[in-house]
Design an enzyme around this catalytic site. Structure first.
Site, PDB file in Angstrom:
ATOM      1  N   CYS A 126       0.822  -1.232   0.000  1.00  0.00           N
ATOM      2  CA  CYS A 126       0.000   0.000   0.000  1.00  0.00           C
ATOM      3  C   CYS A 126       0.846   1.268   0.000  1.00  0.00           C
ATOM      4  O   CYS A 126       0.320   2.358  -0.254  1.00  0.00           O
ATOM      5  CB  CYS A 126      -0.936   0.007   1.197  1.00  0.00           C
ATOM      6  SG  CYS A 126      -2.008  -1.416   1.282  1.00  0.00           S
ATOM      7  N   HIS A 264      -3.045   7.202   2.858  1.00  0.00           N
ATOM      8  CA  HIS A 264      -3.491   5.920   2.296  1.00  0.00           C
ATOM      9  C   HIS A 264      -4.905   5.628   2.799  1.00  0.00           C
ATOM     10  O   HIS A 264      -5.170   5.657   4.006  1.00  0.00           O
ATOM     11  CB  HIS A 264      -2.518   4.818   2.704  1.00  0.00           C
ATOM     12  CG  HIS A 264      -3.033   3.444   2.388  1.00  0.00           C
ATOM     13  ND1 HIS A 264      -3.571   3.138   1.159  1.00  0.00           N
ATOM     14  CD2 HIS A 264      -3.121   2.321   3.141  1.00  0.00           C
ATOM     15  CE1 HIS A 264      -3.954   1.877   1.170  1.00  0.00           C
ATOM     16  NE2 HIS A 264      -3.703   1.365   2.358  1.00  0.00           N
ATOM     17  N   ASN A 294     -10.172   0.118   0.359  1.00  0.00           N
ATOM     18  CA  ASN A 294      -8.705   0.118   0.329  1.00  0.00           C
ATOM     19  C   ASN A 294      -8.224  -0.433  -1.012  1.00  0.00           C
ATOM     20  O   ASN A 294      -8.356  -1.623  -1.276  1.00  0.00           O
ATOM     21  CB  ASN A 294      -8.190  -0.738   1.492  1.00  0.00           C
ATOM     22  CG  ASN A 294      -6.669  -0.755   1.583  1.00  0.00           C
ATOM     23  OD1 ASN A 294      -5.983  -0.334   0.650  1.00  0.00           O
ATOM     24  ND2 ASN A 294      -6.149  -1.250   2.680  1.00  0.00           N
TER      25      ASN A 294
HETATM   26  O1  UT7 Z   1      -3.565  -1.078   3.795  1.00  0.00           O
HETATM   27  C1  UT7 Z   1      -3.137  -1.590   5.011  1.00  0.00           C
HETATM   28  C2  UT7 Z   1      -3.944  -2.812   5.236  1.00  0.00           C
HETATM   29  N1  UT7 Z   1      -4.867  -2.896   6.270  1.00  0.00           N
HETATM   30  C3  UT7 Z   1      -5.315  -1.966   7.134  1.00  0.00           C
HETATM   31  O2  UT7 Z   1      -5.008  -0.822   7.142  1.00  0.00           O
HETATM   32  C4  UT7 Z   1      -6.297  -2.453   8.152  1.00  0.00           C
HETATM   33  C5  UT7 Z   1      -5.961  -1.982   9.525  1.00  0.00           C
HETATM   34  N2  UT7 Z   1      -6.906  -2.461  10.504  1.00  0.00           N
HETATM   35  C6  UT7 Z   1      -8.201  -2.101  10.540  1.00  0.00           C
HETATM   36  O3  UT7 Z   1      -8.640  -1.298   9.716  1.00  0.00           O
HETATM   37  C7  UT7 Z   1      -9.083  -2.632  11.646  1.00  0.00           C
HETATM   38  O4  UT7 Z   1      -8.299  -3.312  12.594  1.00  0.00           O
HETATM   39  C8  UT7 Z   1     -10.182  -3.577  11.104  1.00  0.00           C
HETATM   40  C9  UT7 Z   1     -11.194  -2.785  10.335  1.00  0.00           C
HETATM   41  C10 UT7 Z   1      -9.584  -4.648  10.211  1.00  0.00           C
HETATM   42  C11 UT7 Z   1     -10.902  -4.253  12.260  1.00  0.00           C
HETATM   43  O5  UT7 Z   1     -11.453  -3.283  13.131  1.00  0.00           O
HETATM   44  P1  UT7 Z   1     -11.298  -3.446  14.702  1.00  0.00           P
HETATM   45  O6  UT7 Z   1     -12.034  -2.334  15.321  1.00  0.00           O
HETATM   46  O7  UT7 Z   1      -9.823  -3.555  14.983  1.00  0.00           O
HETATM   47  O8  UT7 Z   1     -12.072  -4.790  14.969  1.00  0.00           O
HETATM   48  P2  UT7 Z   1     -11.534  -6.163  15.558  1.00  0.00           P
HETATM   49  O9  UT7 Z   1     -10.580  -6.807  14.588  1.00  0.00           O
HETATM   50  O10 UT7 Z   1     -11.043  -5.898  16.950  1.00  0.00           O
HETATM   51  O11 UT7 Z   1     -12.815  -7.023  15.610  1.00  0.00           O
HETATM   52  C12 UT7 Z   1     -13.884  -6.697  16.483  1.00  0.00           C
HETATM   53  C13 UT7 Z   1     -14.998  -7.723  16.283  1.00  0.00           C
HETATM   54  C14 UT7 Z   1     -14.539  -9.173  16.311  1.00  0.00           C
HETATM   55  O12 UT7 Z   1     -15.533  -9.925  16.954  1.00  0.00           O
HETATM   56  P3  UT7 Z   1     -15.321 -10.388  18.490  1.00  0.00           P
HETATM   57  O13 UT7 Z   1     -14.082 -11.210  18.483  1.00  0.00           O
HETATM   58  O14 UT7 Z   1     -15.193  -9.110  19.265  1.00  0.00           O
HETATM   59  O15 UT7 Z   1     -16.578 -11.143  18.767  1.00  0.00           O
HETATM   60  C15 UT7 Z   1     -14.508  -9.563  14.852  1.00  0.00           C
HETATM   61  O16 UT7 Z   1     -14.753 -10.952  14.674  1.00  0.00           O
HETATM   62  O17 UT7 Z   1     -15.586  -7.523  14.978  1.00  0.00           O
HETATM   63  C16 UT7 Z   1     -15.665  -8.770  14.307  1.00  0.00           C
HETATM   64  N3  UT7 Z   1     -15.558  -8.526  12.887  1.00  0.00           N
HETATM   65  C17 UT7 Z   1     -16.634  -8.245  12.110  1.00  0.00           C
HETATM   66  N4  UT7 Z   1     -17.944  -8.136  12.402  1.00  0.00           N
HETATM   67  C18 UT7 Z   1     -18.779  -7.806  11.399  1.00  0.00           C
HETATM   68  C19 UT7 Z   1     -14.452  -8.516  12.097  1.00  0.00           C
HETATM   69  N5  UT7 Z   1     -14.781  -8.227  10.829  1.00  0.00           N
HETATM   70  C20 UT7 Z   1     -16.140  -8.053  10.816  1.00  0.00           C
HETATM   71  C21 UT7 Z   1     -17.050  -7.735   9.809  1.00  0.00           C
HETATM   72  N6  UT7 Z   1     -18.361  -7.625  10.144  1.00  0.00           N
HETATM   73  N7  UT7 Z   1     -16.689  -7.512   8.527  1.00  0.00           N
END
Ligand code: UT7
Length: 345
Positions: A126, A264, A294
């Site tokens: 990225c 980004h 993204n």
């Molecule tokens: O270009 C560089 C590449 N990537 C990035 O920049 C991504 C960087 N990271 C992020 O943007 C965030 O960490 C995410 C958007 C990927 C995730 O957000 P978060 O607030 O960190 O959520 P989390 O990973 O802590 O997940 C919270 C909950 C989990 O459930 P439990 O374990 O709390 O029950 C996940 O299973 O949200 C759940 N979850 C979802 N729920 C509904 C994860 N993905 C989804 C989804 N829909 N798509």
């Protein structure tokens, strides 16, 4: 503050006398909304919007690959620059989703455009476009330009469509710039970095020489993108903010003088955290993640083209770019948007 003893036209410490003279974008026609994804994944528009700011993404058609999107964006950038392909000295394609592992995508793009000049890929994930600006700028400044730099990706081809944690985040697209050596222009300074110790945080494990493709690996999904989202989030904020602050300090630019910040476009919350840490005013930020999701190396030039089309990029504007991606890689740079209307030299 610029050094008063520097020669006239000196772009300043770490900067190149190179202008962006053309900018073009290409997004695939098909749009997939969050609600579309929620029909087949355990997710919702509310979750995706509140955690990422994403509302929809463009998705390449089955017969479209990265080089196809790249070539369209490149044609648009050349038209914007008022150049023909015969004027171009080098073609760079920043991508982490090449058409093939061998050969690179840039020669395929060059072929579509009708040129046999130097053509090479750059994979900084990225961060690829910001890396490409320094590499391409240096090529342009040393006589290998004008340089066509394209950021092009088809991330939807490499995500696990059954994994809600990654499938909702990415989109496809391409955008390109033309880099031309020009006295008085300013591209830089840059602050680029990489930390390979963190590679497993965001990677596609198999398909290369370390873990060649095997039937068992394919069964296991080892060829698909995996990510530790929370860790990526924390590193992204810290690295993009630090790199941005460093380029501002190096060039002696006050953050209040930044006319436009284009980070980004991975997550609106990451962009907001970087903005707040660096001290950029909210109205100086351009955010497209809601519409594009993204698009990795394409995200910054796509957002730049969007800002230009919205009338937010005026000649002489001080623009700050910051990126972060797999590698890990990161980078920031300052530039002055098309400083004047001089003829290309
Ligand atoms: O270009 C560089 C590449 N990537 C990035 O920049 C991504 C960087 N990271 C992020 O943007 C965030 O960490 C995410 C958007 C990927 C995730 O957000 P978060 O607030 O960190 O959520 P989390 O990973 O802590 O997940 C919270 C909950 C989990 O459930 P439990 O374990 O709390 O029950 C996940 O299973 O949200 C759940 N979850 C979802 N729920 C509904 C994860 N993905 C989804 C989804 N829909 N798509």
């Amino acid at each position: 503050m610029r050094d008063a003893t520097a020669p006239e036209g000196d772009p300043g410490p770490g900067a190149l006398p190179v202008a962006i003279t053309g900018l073009g974008a290409h997004l695939p026609a098909r749009v997939v909304t969050n609600d579309d994804l929620a029909e087949r994944l355990d997710t919702s528009d509310e979750w995706i919007r509140s955690r990422t700011g994403i509302g929809q993404r463009h998705v390449a058609a089955a017969d479209e690959a990265t080089a196809d999107l790249a070539a369209e964006a490149a044609k648009s950038a050349l038209a914007d620059a008022g150049l023909g392909i015969e004027d171009v000295g080098s073609v760079l394609v920043a991508t982490t989703t090449p058409d093939h592992l061998i050969p690179g995508t840039a020669p395929l793009v060059a072929e579509r455009l009708g040129t046999q000049v130097a053509a090479v890929d750059l994979n900084a994930a990225c961060s690829g476009f910001v890396y490409g600006l320094q590499v391409g700028g240096a090529l342009a400044a040393t006589g290998a330009g004008p340089v066509l730099l394209v950021g092009a990706e088809t991330l939807t081809r490499v995500v696990d469509h059954g994994d809600r944690a990654t499938a909702v985040l990415f989109g496809d697209g391409a955008a390109a710039v033309v880099l031309v050596a020009r006295p008085g222009a300013r591209l830089g300074p840059f602050r680029l970095g990489a930390d390979g110790a963190q590679a497993p945080m965001l990677h596609r494990r198999s398909g290369g020489s370390r873990y060649p493709t095997t039937a068992a690996g394919l069964q296991n999904g080892d060829h698909l993108l995996t990510m530790r989202g929370g860790d990526v989030y924390r590193h992204a904020v810290a690295r993009m903010a630090a790199a941005s602050t460093e380029v501002l300090a190096r060039s002696g630019t006050d953050v209040a003088d930044v006319d436009l910040f284009v980070g980004h476009q991975a997550n609106a919350r990451i962009l907001e955290a970087v903005r707040a840490r660096v001290g950029i005013a909210p109205e100086r930020c351009h955010v497209t993640v809601e519409r594009h999701a993204n698009t990795s190396a394409a995200s910054i030039p796509l957002a730049l083209a969007d800002a230009r089309d919205a009338g937010r990029l005026h000649p002489g504007a001080t623009v700050l770019l910051a990126a972060f991606g797999a590698g890990l890689t990161w980078g920031a740079c300052l530039l002055t948007w098309n400083p004047d209307d001089e003829e290309i030299t």
